[in-house]
Write a protein that holds these residues in place. Structure first.
Motif, PDB file in Angstrom:
ATOM      1  N   SER A   7       0.840  -1.203   0.000  1.00 20.54           N
ATOM      2  CA  SER A   7       0.000   0.000   0.000  1.00 20.54           C
ATOM      3  C   SER A   7       0.874   1.251   0.000  1.00 20.54           C
ATOM      4  O   SER A   7       2.091   1.190   0.207  1.00 20.54           O
ATOM      5  CB  SER A   7      -0.924   0.024   1.229  1.00 20.54           C
ATOM      6  OG  SER A   7      -0.163   0.096   2.422  1.00 20.54           O
ATOM      7  N   GLY A   8       0.230   2.382  -0.242  1.00 18.73           N
ATOM      8  CA  GLY A   8       0.877   3.679  -0.097  1.00 18.73           C
ATOM      9  C   GLY A   8       2.108   3.878  -0.964  1.00 18.73           C
ATOM     10  O   GLY A   8       2.141   3.508  -2.151  1.00 18.73           O
ATOM     11  N   ILE A   9       3.135   4.472  -0.379  1.00 17.58           N
ATOM     12  CA  ILE A   9       4.355   4.791  -1.118  1.00 17.58           C
ATOM     13  C   ILE A   9       5.049   3.521  -1.590  1.00 17.58           C
ATOM     14  O   ILE A   9       5.600   3.472  -2.698  1.00 17.58           O
ATOM     15  CB  ILE A   9       5.291   5.651  -0.243  1.00 17.58           C
ATOM     16  CG1 ILE A   9       4.658   7.032  -0.001  1.00 17.58           C
ATOM     17  CG2 ILE A   9       6.657   5.813  -0.893  1.00 17.58           C
ATOM     18  CD1 ILE A   9       5.422   7.901   0.986  1.00 17.58           C
ATOM     19  N   GLY A  10       5.029   2.470  -0.779  1.00 18.97           N
ATOM     20  CA  GLY A  10       5.634   1.208  -1.183  1.00 18.97           C
ATOM     21  C   GLY A  10       4.984   0.643  -2.431  1.00 18.97           C
ATOM     22  O   GLY A  10       5.667   0.149  -3.345  1.00 18.97           O
ATOM     23  N   LEU A  11       3.668   0.702  -2.508  1.00 14.38           N
ATOM     24  CA  LEU A  11       2.935   0.240  -3.680  1.00 14.38           C
ATOM     25  C   LEU A  11       3.310   1.075  -4.905  1.00 14.38           C
ATOM     26  O   LEU A  11       3.502   0.533  -6.007  1.00 14.38           O
ATOM     27  CB  LEU A  11       1.438   0.327  -3.414  1.00 14.38           C
ATOM     28  CG  LEU A  11       0.498  -0.085  -4.550  1.00 14.38           C
ATOM     29  CD1 LEU A  11       0.705  -1.544  -4.936  1.00 14.38           C
ATOM     30  CD2 LEU A  11      -0.957   0.159  -4.146  1.00 14.38           C
ATOM     31  N   ALA A  12       3.429   2.380  -4.722  1.00 12.88           N
ATOM     32  CA  ALA A  12       3.813   3.253  -5.840  1.00 12.88           C
ATOM     33  C   ALA A  12       5.231   2.949  -6.317  1.00 12.88           C
ATOM     34  O   ALA A  12       5.504   2.972  -7.522  1.00 12.88           O
ATOM     35  CB  ALA A  12       3.691   4.718  -5.418  1.00 12.88           C
ATOM     36  N   PHE A  13       6.144   2.658  -5.385  1.00 16.92           N
ATOM     37  CA  PHE A  13       7.491   2.249  -5.782  1.00 16.92           C
ATOM     38  C   PHE A  13       7.428   0.962  -6.604  1.00 16.92           C
ATOM     39  O   PHE A  13       8.142   0.810  -7.607  1.00 16.92           O
ATOM     40  CB  PHE A  13       8.367   2.029  -4.551  1.00 16.92           C
ATOM     41  CG  PHE A  13       9.196   3.213  -4.141  1.00 16.92           C
ATOM     42  CD1 PHE A  13      10.191   3.704  -4.977  1.00 16.92           C
ATOM     43  CD2 PHE A  13       8.998   3.824  -2.910  1.00 16.92           C
ATOM     44  CE1 PHE A  13      10.962   4.794  -4.598  1.00 16.92           C
ATOM     45  CE2 PHE A  13       9.770   4.916  -2.519  1.00 16.92           C
ATOM     46  CZ  PHE A  13      10.761   5.408  -3.371  1.00 16.92           C
ATOM     47  N   ALA A  14       6.603   0.014  -6.190  1.00 12.78           N
ATOM     48  CA  ALA A  14       6.499  -1.260  -6.904  1.00 12.78           C
ATOM     49  C   ALA A  14       6.045  -1.042  -8.341  1.00 12.78           C
ATOM     50  O   ALA A  14       6.631  -1.602  -9.287  1.00 12.78           O
ATOM     51  CB  ALA A  14       5.540  -2.187  -6.161  1.00 12.78           C
ATOM     52  N   HIS A  15       5.029  -0.233  -8.537  1.00  5.18           N
ATOM     53  CA  HIS A  15       4.536   0.032  -9.894  1.00  5.18           C
ATOM     54  C   HIS A  15       5.575   0.782 -10.726  1.00  5.18           C
ATOM     55  O   HIS A  15       5.792   0.467 -11.904  1.00  5.18           O
ATOM     56  CB  HIS A  15       3.226   0.815  -9.835  1.00  5.18           C
ATOM     57  CG  HIS A  15       2.028  -0.016  -9.520  1.00  5.18           C
ATOM     58  ND1 HIS A  15       1.453  -0.873 -10.437  1.00  5.18           N
ATOM     59  CD2 HIS A  15       1.284  -0.139  -8.385  1.00  5.18           C
ATOM     60  CE1 HIS A  15       0.413  -1.482  -9.900  1.00  5.18           C
ATOM     61  NE2 HIS A  15       0.288  -1.057  -8.651  1.00  5.18           N
ATOM     62  N   ALA A  16       6.234   1.765 -10.125  1.00  7.97           N
ATOM     63  CA  ALA A  16       7.213   2.559 -10.870  1.00  7.97           C
ATOM     64  C   ALA A  16       8.416   1.724 -11.289  1.00  7.97           C
ATOM     65  O   ALA A  16       8.894   1.823 -12.432  1.00  7.97           O
ATOM     66  CB  ALA A  16       7.669   3.746 -10.025  1.00  7.97           C
ATOM     67  N   LEU A  17       8.916   0.887 -10.398  1.00  5.04           N
ATOM     68  CA  LEU A  17      10.084   0.077 -10.723  1.00  5.04           C
ATOM     69  C   LEU A  17       9.728  -1.048 -11.687  1.00  5.04           C
ATOM     70  O   LEU A  17      10.529  -1.398 -12.571  1.00  5.04           O
ATOM     71  CB  LEU A  17      10.711  -0.467  -9.451  1.00  5.04           C
ATOM     72  CG  LEU A  17      11.372   0.596  -8.568  1.00  5.04           C
ATOM     73  CD1 LEU A  17      11.819  -0.003  -7.241  1.00  5.04           C
ATOM     74  CD2 LEU A  17      12.569   1.233  -9.282  1.00  5.04           C
ATOM     75  N   ALA A 200       0.611  13.312  -4.061  1.00  6.27           N
ATOM     76  CA  ALA A 200       0.372  12.006  -4.671  1.00  6.27           C
ATOM     77  C   ALA A 200       1.578  11.108  -4.450  1.00  6.27           C
ATOM     78  O   ALA A 200       2.725  11.562  -4.491  1.00  6.27           O
ATOM     79  CB  ALA A 200       0.105  12.169  -6.162  1.00  6.27           C
ATOM     80  N   THR A 201       1.316   9.825  -4.235  1.00  5.07           N
ATOM     81  CA  THR A 201       2.418   8.883  -4.012  1.00  5.07           C
ATOM     82  C   THR A 201       3.343   8.811  -5.219  1.00  5.07           C
ATOM     83  O   THR A 201       4.566   8.673  -5.060  1.00  5.07           O
ATOM     84  CB  THR A 201       1.877   7.480  -3.694  1.00  5.07           C
ATOM     85  OG1 THR A 201       0.978   7.066  -4.734  1.00  5.07           O
ATOM     86  CG2 THR A 201       1.151   7.466  -2.362  1.00  5.07           C
ATOM     87  N   ASP A 202       2.794   8.904  -6.427  1.00  4.66           N
ATOM     88  CA  ASP A 202       3.630   8.865  -7.628  1.00  4.66           C
ATOM     89  C   ASP A 202       4.609  10.030  -7.661  1.00  4.66           C
ATOM     90  O   ASP A 202       5.754   9.876  -8.114  1.00  4.66           O
ATOM     91  CB  ASP A 202       2.763   8.900  -8.887  1.00  4.66           C
ATOM     92  CG  ASP A 202       2.002   7.605  -9.123  1.00  4.66           C
ATOM     93  OD1 ASP A 202       2.337   6.598  -8.471  1.00  4.66           O
ATOM     94  OD2 ASP A 202       1.074   7.607  -9.947  1.00  4.66           O
TER      95      ASP A 202
END
Length: 256
Positions: A7-17, A200-202
């Motif tokens: 969730s949150g910032i960790g989830l955004a890191f997962a999608h970005a990477l 935004a987390t992104d």
């Protein structure tokens, strides 16, 4: 390897990477969420994504999850220490056990996983460690005293390692986001805190990856957050404490 990836910032890191083509080791307590996320990322980006369930508040859990990954042949060259939580309320009324878990997750798990990951990075002569701190690291937080103190630790720890290891090919970055559009304040019981517009987390993740590419020791995403971060250097500390206390003072009893 991303902790708090569900969730949150960790989830955004997962999608970005994943969008960059990185294979991922996803770590969190929720197996259902992690496995669902792993399947989604594999389907959308054609990467390898492995879910490892762990409760990082437990002593040794962070070291163990790195060992489990290594045993699978998945030694990470990027580690993102994102997992963390906060408590909100008067220090004396909050559960001591809960606050000690907060210290364990926000500090000890970061130290354990960083210590486990560094040897392989140093042997390879390259690697990256991103530790998610907070603008809370920049001044004490009345009514969120443990959270502010743990994030100050993360910032100091990360910048010290940045200096120690940058000449040996390992980049270390502390990320200090301000209020972000996650469930953080709702979960902590401080949804009414006067923290202003949430980023935004992104936006946080993009600023973090850009700062890592530039070799920075820390980044405070957002111009307004950077300006606020300068206030403790300008105003008397007691003035800053009064301002923050007015923002975070519990509006009702029964905070977490």
């Amino acid at each position: 390897m991303i902790t708090g990836a569900s969730s949150g910032i960790g989830l955004a890191f997962a999608h970005a990477l994943a969008a960059r083509g990185a294979d991922l080791i996803l770590v969190a307590r929720s197996g259902d969420k992690l496995n669902s996320l792993a399947r989604e990322l594999v389907h959308c980006h054609g990467i390898l994504a492995r879910a490892l369930v762990a409760d990082l508040t437990e002593s040794g859990a962070a070291s163990d999850v790195h060992a489990r990954a290594s045993a699978l042949g998945l030694t990470p060259n990027i580690v993102i220490n994102n997992a963390g939580f906060a408590t909100h309320g008067h220090f004396d009324t909050l559960s001591l056990e809960r606050q000690l878990d907060e210290i364990s997750l926000n500090c000890r798990a970061v130290v354990e996983l960083t210590h486990a990951a560094l040897p392989a990075m140093l042997n390879q002569g390259e690697g990256s460690i991103i530790n998610v701190a907070s603008t809370a690291a920049l001044q004490p937080l009345p009514y969120m005293a443990i959270y502010g103190a743990t994030k100050a630790f993360v910032l100091s720890f990360s910048e010290a390692l940045w200096q120690e290891y940058r000449a040996r090919g390992v980049r270390v970055l502390a990320v200090c986001p301000g209020a972000t559009d996650t469930a953080f304040f709702d979960v902590v019981g401080a949804a009414e805190a006067g923290v202003g517009t949430r980023m935004a987390t992104d936006t946080v993740v993009n600023a973090s990856l850009q700062a890592l590419d530039r070799g920075q020791s820390h980044v405070v995403p957002g111009g307004a957050n950077r300006m606020l971060g300068l206030l403790p250097r300008i105003l008397p500390r007691q003035t800053i404490l009064q301002i923050v206390a007015n923002m975070l003072r519990p509006r009702h009893q029964g905070s977490m």
